[in-house]
Design an enzyme around this catalytic site. Sequence first.
Site, short mmCIF file in Angstrom:
data_model
loop_
_atom_site.label_atom_id
_atom_site.label_comp_id
_atom_site.label_asym_id
_atom_site.label_seq_id
_atom_site.Cartn_x
_atom_site.Cartn_y
_atom_site.Cartn_z
N LYS B 71 14.52 -1.49 9.53
CA LYS B 71 14.95 -2.85 9.18
C LYS B 71 16.14 -3.27 10.04
CE LYS B 71 16.59 -3.06 5.29
NZ LYS B 71 16.61 -2.52 3.97
N THR B 73 17.07 -1.90 12.89
CA THR B 73 16.58 -1.92 14.26
C THR B 73 15.85 -3.23 14.56
OG1 THR B 73 16.36 0.47 14.13
CG2 THR B 73 15.19 -0.60 15.93
N ARG B 94 25.58 -5.05 7.82
CA ARG B 94 26.53 -4.36 6.93
C ARG B 94 27.24 -3.24 7.68
NH1 ARG B 94 22.40 -2.39 2.75
NH2 ARG B 94 21.19 -2.35 4.68
N LYS B 105 22.23 11.80 6.95
CA LYS B 105 21.76 10.67 7.72
C LYS B 105 22.46 10.56 9.07
CE LYS B 105 23.42 6.34 6.85
NZ LYS B 105 24.57 6.25 7.73
N ALA B 273 23.55 -0.81 -2.27
CA ALA B 273 22.43 -1.69 -2.58
C ALA B 273 21.86 -1.48 -3.98
CB ALA B 273 21.33 -1.53 -1.53
N PHE B 301 17.58 -1.78 1.20
CA PHE B 301 16.33 -1.27 0.61
C PHE B 301 15.13 -2.21 0.88
CE2 PHE B 301 19.16 0.84 -2.84
CZ PHE B 301 19.41 1.90 -2.02
N PHE B 381 4.85 2.10 16.43
CA PHE B 381 4.93 3.53 16.79
C PHE B 381 3.79 3.83 17.75
CE2 PHE B 381 7.96 6.00 14.22
CZ PHE B 381 8.48 5.00 13.44
N TRP B 409 12.17 -1.23 19.66
CA TRP B 409 12.78 0.10 19.62
C TRP B 409 12.74 0.72 21.03
CZ3 TRP B 409 11.45 5.20 20.59
CH2 TRP B 409 12.34 6.17 20.10
#
Lengths: 556, 556
Positions: B71, B73, B94, B105, B273, B301, B381, B409
């Site tokens: 999201k 990205t 954010r 992460k 969130a 989310f 992808f 990407w």
Amino acid sequence: MYSDIEISRAAHKRPITEIAAKLGLDLNDLLPYGHDKAKLTHATVDRLKDKPKGKLILVTSINPTPAGEGKTTTSVGLGDALNRIGKKTVICLREPSLGPNFGMKGGAAGGGYSQVVPMEDINLHFTGDFHAISSAHNLLSAMIDNHIYWGNALRFDTRRVTWRRVVDMNDRALRNINVALGGPANGYPREAGFDISVASEVMAILCLANDLADLQSRLARIIVGYNLDKQPITAADLNADGAMTVLLKDALQPNLVQTIENNPVLIHGGPFANIAHGCNSVIATRTGLALADYVVTEAGFGADLGAEKFFNIKCRKAGLSPDAVVVVATIRALKMNGGVAKSDLGIGNAVALKAGSVNLVRHIQNVQKFGLPVVVAINHFVTDTDEEIAVLNEVCNGLGVKAILCKHWSEGGAGAEELAHAVAKLADTNTAQLQLLYADNIPLLEKIQTVAQEIYGAAQVSIEPEALKQLEQWEKAGFDHFPVCMAKTQYSFSADPTSLGAPTGHTIPVREVRLSAGAGFIIAICGSIMTMPGLPRVPSAEKINLNERGEVQGLS
Amino acid sequence: MYSDIEISRAAHKRPITEIAAKLGLDLNDLLPYGHDKAKLTHATVDRLKDKPKGKLILVTSINPTPAGEGKTTTSVGLGDALNRIGKKTVICLREPSLGPNFGMKGGAAGGGYSQVVPMEDINLHFTGDFHAISSAHNLLSAMIDNHIYWGNALRFDTRRVTWRRVVDMNDRALRNINVALGGPANGYPREAGFDISVASEVMAILCLANDLADLQSRLARIIVGYNLDKQPITAADLNADGAMTVLLKDALQPNLVQTIENNPVLIHGGPFANIAHGCNSVIATRTGLALADYVVTEAGFGADLGAEKFFNIKCRKAGLSPDAVVVVATIRALKMNGGVAKSDLGIGNAVALKAGSVNLVRHIQNVQKFGLPVVVAINHFVTDTDEEIAVLNEVCNGLGVKAILCKHWSEGGAGAEELAHAVAKLADTNTAQLQLLYADNIPLLEKIQTVAQEIYGAAQVSIEPEALKQLEQWEKAGFDHFPVCMAKTQYSFSADPTSLGAPTGHTIPVREVRLSAGAGFIIAICGSIMTMPGLPRVPSAEKINLNERGEVQGLS
């Protein structure tokens, strides 16, 4: 009569790039933080390493009293005065802690017309150094409990985790806590606690580190607790030192700001002056010496604690050597040492002053023991009488030392020009020959005894058997060469805060010893020591706010 | 194949003043932080208040899966693409939380060739906003225990202090603690705990505040606990709101950075969130709209949580109204929704994709219920097959929605130009007509039921009697007009994280409700909620360090 914050706000600040230009630095040497603060980059600090070095001047003082001495104010006033008389000077100070601003104390960036600006920023978040120190410290804390949670392969004795957590806030409720309560998902319950961030060993390490690599090695050596065989466990054992270094990468760069007379000031690091050495960073001091002909710096508390640790710890470790020492005194404070009550300090009393001046004399003689030339700065108050000033001059002259009346608080640098001339002359004569008080290779207890007898005028040291055993163990474990960091009340040469003047024949009781393996010293705790302050009944936080123009008020 | 951090480091960053100049801002509008970050001053934000506003584009997604959606990205790629096709665009994101970087992460500043730089700074201390939030939060905490210590004039019931402490670190041992242990000098022992800083109500407040005055009013309204008569005690009762505002003064200013294609990005605020609304700050979004013709922003989310709260909380409170919505999906994630195991996602499976696409369909229909035009971004992808792409196109077309394959990407903005054209067209047609899902004046329980039925596809809501009583009390106490902030698993439309696809007929269990009186919403907790994460067995902190060139490695 304006408050410090009003004077500070009315200052004609110059863009920080202009201040940097005075030192031969351009925008590429800086990481700006707003228009009035900047960090000097690692590359710049590194490039300056081999530059010729200026003269180093230490500002210290008599034992603090409620009457006030003005050590930071005098450091700033002297720096401004030196610049006024044509001596290129950088002032190197400590960063104030954020938390205590919301308790009782006002800001810590000088006072009156000898201040560093922007005082609100400097006293609050500044460039985030202390937040970075808190993060690095607390990452290590979290990794300890996480290690125990996931099986405790290092076999931590959970009763012997010595690494606590920190927050830059006065919060007495966090001094002693139980953590990991609430069931298996939260870990193994144990006793723990928080200190204020300036008390963190990470802070002491940041202030003693030579560069990023040295920083990481020191962090790696931090002892966080002991295993079931009572063997130490380090931050390196937890693989925490790399991430801690990443968190401290920016914080290790010294901060450039200015006085209200637009002279350069490096403010960097602020270790607790009791359980640590209480001096600004080695990196900032060295960088200042490479950028200017004179560096004026200060050490925490009175000369018995601050100057002693400046010499025996900071100078020893960093190979620094001061060229002159200024001992700050006020006639008010010396009268308090002579038995005058705080309410009567406004009344001339040359007899009490004479009696109380033994405190100043002892400090002067102590500094002279280190082989350094001294000048006394009398930080002027309007209530000082001519007779009192004459008495103080006489006392100092008897020791071969000049005492100079300074009015920088009300007049700025112009009020300290005579002091500046005297200091520059002392420093330029090259008579300083720093002699450390003890060698690296004498036993740890002997180091403590030497400081107690030579500096505090004590007859002896008494030490708890447990503490003595601990010292012997550390000597065997290879920490025998460490200097000692004395933690003692700042109000007296003795361990009794009410014993003013220049007591002799007393006993210094060492109740406990601690090891800062990363910072590289042994802490000898003489009396009680508070590593997390509380807030007063009416904290100043209740009065701090923004006015209708969005300016901070109530900070001082 | 380069890692995100390697791509980020190789970016040709421009000085932040150049990025600002693209928006018509000069150095006086900025408070620089280094050369690649800056805050926009309060004065500048204020001056821009009445400027004409650009178009607002929300990027949201299907329910997250371990396969990844991208999201952030996509938000970055879309912003770069809009700028490429000549549409002046600002991206509003954010701020990531520092603590989780040391857990599992990686960074949170986009990925591949759609990233925001400097990613290391953004992911670590950035401009210190989160540290300021932690300080303000913990000052209030300290003032509570200090008030109790000094006589408890407000008659706190120490069992009912609801305000906890925060730290920006994953530290499970701090979830449940006992404080003020160790004797009378440390206060009155009670149960307490720490949350991670992003979970602080102060964070939610900062993100919803219109300006400094509004910030202070909201802080003043925070309920910190209850007295012995069960009446609420607020931050204002403790006189804490002024000092908290002072600590947050700089943090309220939005941060300007750039994409690796040198387009402007405002990164500001990062509320949790789940227990908060999970959107960047209102100030940043408004400022972006005044500076550019298009603003691309995202919500936390999936669309069931993030977009719903973006509309019903942020847009409602701030009077914002989006012009177009992008729903991000990946073929991999939709196949997971169709029952394919993570290990088999690389294999073409149009049947499973078709089955799993019900998740996407539900999200599209939900957004359409708010009266907003939608476009789907298929984040490409290499394993996606032509057949799968065709199936997905067909599904979307059935709803009157375009699905556009995006390769930002791997290709940066150039890979999302088609998406940019479609989004700009949608936004420019002015078909959007935001309709909030419920009115302010319906009962609180009905608001929860409306979200559960309309968005989650639930048959009903079950609520604990205690929670229901609580809602009724708050309605009487004047909080009846508040929107509800749903706290539910992000992995499913239901409260069961394993229930993928588009479940119907389920029950949403509301176990607990909380009041954020300063932020201005009621939190409905559906299932368990974790406000302090833990570290994994091998935390990524163990691999994060500086390489020999002083660069951060291991962060992603």
